[in-house]
Design an enzyme around this catalytic site. Structure first.
Site, PDB file in Angstrom:
ATOM      1  N   LEU A 218      55.862 -80.645 -59.710  1.00 20.66           N
ATOM      2  CA  LEU A 218      55.206 -80.083 -58.533  1.00 20.66           C
ATOM      3  C   LEU A 218      55.822 -78.729 -58.223  1.00 20.66           C
ATOM      4  CD1 LEU A 218      55.006 -83.140 -56.109  1.00 20.66           C
ATOM      5  CD2 LEU A 218      53.223 -82.216 -57.586  1.00 20.66           C
ATOM      6  N   LYS A 219      55.032 -77.861 -57.610  1.00 21.58           N
ATOM      7  CA  LYS A 219      55.508 -76.515 -57.276  1.00 21.58           C
ATOM      8  C   LYS A 219      55.143 -76.187 -55.820  1.00 21.58           C
ATOM      9  CE  LYS A 219      55.427 -71.875 -59.222  1.00 21.58           C
ATOM     10  NZ  LYS A 219      54.959 -71.039 -60.326  1.00 21.58           N
TER      11      LYS A 219
END
EC number: 4.1.2.13
Length: 137
Positions: A2-3
């Site tokens: 995830l970012k």
């Protein structure tokens, strides 16, 4: 992977929260929403200064809550700003720019391990806010 951004107050919020408070809010949000099977979270800097992003990442990695994921950085501006400021488009400044970039990479590497203690100096390029109003990606 995830970012996301870290959980930080909005730019116009008058309250200044500590890195530990930001870490607690960020890890709590992740624990409520991200399955432990996700291998890692690579944070954006979200307009924080280079130093602020590093200190907050370090606090996240020393937060007392269980963190089943690798928590690291995926910074653009907060990794490059000092280097670009040193370079200013001039070939003669390439070595200085490289030194700044390596320094920020090392700092963020330490922060990703929870081993960064902060520079204590927010007066240079690393301490400048990278917030851009109405920024579009």
């Amino acid at each position: 992977l995830l970012k996301p951004n870290m959980v930080t107050p909005g730019h116009s919020c008058p309250t200044k929260y500590s890195p530990e408070e930001i870490a607690m809010a960020t890890v709590t949000a992740l624990r409520r929403t991200v399955p432990p099977a996700v291998p890692g979270v690579t944070f954006l800097s979200g307009g924080q200064s280079e130093e602020e992003a590093s200190i907050n990442l370090n606090a996240i990695n020393t937060c007392p809550l269980v963190r089943p994921w690798a928590l690291t950085f995926s910074y653009g501006r907060a990794l490059q700003a000092s280097a670009l400021s040193a370079w200013r488009g001039q070939r003669d400044n390439a070595n200085a720019a490289t030194e700044e970039f390596v320094k920020r990479a090392e700092v963020n590497g330490l922060a990703a391990l929870g081993k960064y203690e902060g520079s204590g100096d927010d007066s240079g390029a690393a301490g400048q806010s990278l917030y851009v109003a109405n920024h579009a990606y």
